[in-house]
Write a protein that holds these residues in place. Structure first.
Motif, short mmCIF file in Angstrom:
data_model
loop_
_atom_site.label_atom_id
_atom_site.label_comp_id
_atom_site.label_asym_id
_atom_site.label_seq_id
_atom_site.Cartn_x
_atom_site.Cartn_y
_atom_site.Cartn_z
N ALA A 12 0.83 -1.21 0.00
CA ALA A 12 0.00 0.00 0.00
C ALA A 12 0.86 1.26 0.00
CB ALA A 12 -0.94 0.00 1.20
N ASP A 13 2.00 1.18 0.63
CA ASP A 13 2.91 2.32 0.59
C ASP A 13 4.24 1.82 0.06
OD1 ASP A 13 3.77 0.81 2.70
OD2 ASP A 13 3.76 2.40 4.17
N GLY A 14 4.98 2.67 -0.46
CA GLY A 14 6.24 2.27 -1.05
C GLY A 14 6.48 3.09 -2.31
N THR A 15 7.68 3.10 -2.73
CA THR A 15 8.05 3.87 -3.89
C THR A 15 7.80 3.05 -5.15
OG1 THR A 15 9.77 4.92 -2.57
CG2 THR A 15 9.93 5.15 -4.97
N HIS A 49 -6.86 -1.56 -10.48
CA HIS A 49 -6.63 -0.21 -9.97
C HIS A 49 -6.49 -0.30 -8.45
CE1 HIS A 49 -7.24 2.08 -13.63
NE2 HIS A 49 -8.24 1.27 -13.93
N GLY A 50 -5.96 0.72 -7.83
CA GLY A 50 -5.75 0.74 -6.39
C GLY A 50 -7.03 0.64 -5.58
N PRO A 51 -6.90 0.33 -4.30
CA PRO A 51 -8.07 0.14 -3.45
C PRO A 51 -8.92 1.41 -3.29
CG PRO A 51 -6.07 0.14 -2.13
CD PRO A 51 -5.65 0.16 -3.57
N GLN A 52 -8.36 2.58 -3.54
CA GLN A 52 -9.14 3.81 -3.43
C GLN A 52 -10.24 3.86 -4.49
OE1 GLN A 52 -6.02 3.56 -4.44
NE2 GLN A 52 -5.74 4.76 -6.29
N THR A 53 -10.17 3.01 -5.51
CA THR A 53 -11.20 2.97 -6.55
C THR A 53 -12.31 1.98 -6.23
OG1 THR A 53 -10.12 1.24 -7.86
CG2 THR A 53 -9.47 3.54 -8.30
N ALA A 54 -12.18 1.26 -5.12
CA ALA A 54 -13.14 0.21 -4.77
C ALA A 54 -14.47 0.77 -4.31
CB ALA A 54 -12.56 -0.68 -3.66
N GLU A 76 -1.05 -3.97 2.60
CA GLU A 76 -0.98 -4.55 1.26
C GLU A 76 -2.38 -4.63 0.69
OE1 GLU A 76 2.68 -7.65 1.99
OE2 GLU A 76 0.67 -8.28 2.54
N TYR A 77 -2.46 -4.74 -0.62
CA TYR A 77 -3.76 -4.91 -1.26
C TYR A 77 -3.60 -5.76 -2.50
CZ TYR A 77 -2.31 -1.17 -4.47
OH TYR A 77 -1.64 -0.41 -5.39
N LEU A 78 -4.71 -6.26 -3.00
CA LEU A 78 -4.72 -7.07 -4.21
C LEU A 78 -4.45 -6.18 -5.40
CD1 LEU A 78 -5.26 -9.87 -5.46
CD2 LEU A 78 -7.67 -9.24 -5.56
N GLY A 79 -3.30 -6.38 -6.03
CA GLY A 79 -2.89 -5.53 -7.14
C GLY A 79 -3.21 -6.11 -8.50
N GLY A 80 -3.47 -7.40 -8.56
CA GLY A 80 -3.79 -8.06 -9.81
C GLY A 80 -4.04 -9.52 -9.58
N ILE A 81 -4.58 -10.19 -10.59
CA ILE A 81 -4.86 -11.61 -10.47
C ILE A 81 -4.44 -12.34 -11.74
CG2 ILE A 81 -6.81 -11.26 -8.90
CD1 ILE A 81 -8.63 -12.00 -11.34
N CYS A 82 -4.18 -13.60 -11.57
CA CYS A 82 -3.89 -14.48 -12.68
C CYS A 82 -4.60 -15.80 -12.38
CB CYS A 82 -2.39 -14.68 -12.81
SG CYS A 82 -1.91 -15.71 -14.20
N LEU A 83 -5.51 -16.19 -13.21
CA LEU A 83 -6.23 -17.45 -13.07
C LEU A 83 -5.56 -18.46 -13.99
CD1 LEU A 83 -8.63 -19.07 -11.96
CD2 LEU A 83 -9.99 -18.14 -13.84
N ILE A 84 -5.12 -19.59 -13.42
CA ILE A 84 -4.39 -20.58 -14.21
C ILE A 84 -5.01 -21.96 -14.07
CG2 ILE A 84 -2.21 -19.31 -13.98
CD1 ILE A 84 -1.34 -21.57 -11.99
#
Length: 116
Positions: A12-15, A49-54, A76-84
């Motif tokens: 959630a934070d970081g450069t 998109h970031g959690p602020q768009t939820a 931390e937040y869910l930044g993306g998914i991959c279904l395999i």
């Protein structure tokens, strides 16, 4: 073949990476997705998109309340998914390892319910 979710865990934070480093990461992610497709393991993948768009919808007293923002605040937040598709957990974990190396982020691997 079973289905597994590879969740990309974004801090959630970081450069953020520099544009040059981000371009390199995206090339690695594209190569990872190409490898998944070639192996017949790819189902779907995309960033979020970031959690602020939820928008959160919560059932309450027979109705649904709608609120902005993430359901929970976190580091931390869910930044993306991959279904395999993978034969078993070991194979899914190997794909998760490759995904972590490509994205440079932690990856959570989870099987879907009802698959034996």
């Amino acid at each position: 073949m079973k289905h597994y979710l590879l969740s990309v865990v974004q801090p959630a934070d970081g450069t953020p990476p520099s544009p040059a480093r981000l371009a390199e990461i995206m090339r690695d992610v594209d190569a990872f997705n190409d490898e998944l497709r070639a192996a017949g393991a790819w189902v779907f993948a995309d960033g979020l998109h970031g959690p602020q768009t939820a928008t959160v919808l919560r059932p309450k007293d027979g109705d649904v309340l709608i609120t902005d923002g993430p359901y929970a605040e976190g580091k931390e937040y869910l930044g993306g998914i991959c279904l395999i598709r993978a034969e078993d957990l070991d194979a899914a974990l190997e794909w998760g390892r490759k995904c972590a190396l490509a994205t440079t982020l932690p990856i959570e691997v989870r099987p879907f319910m009802g698959q034996h």
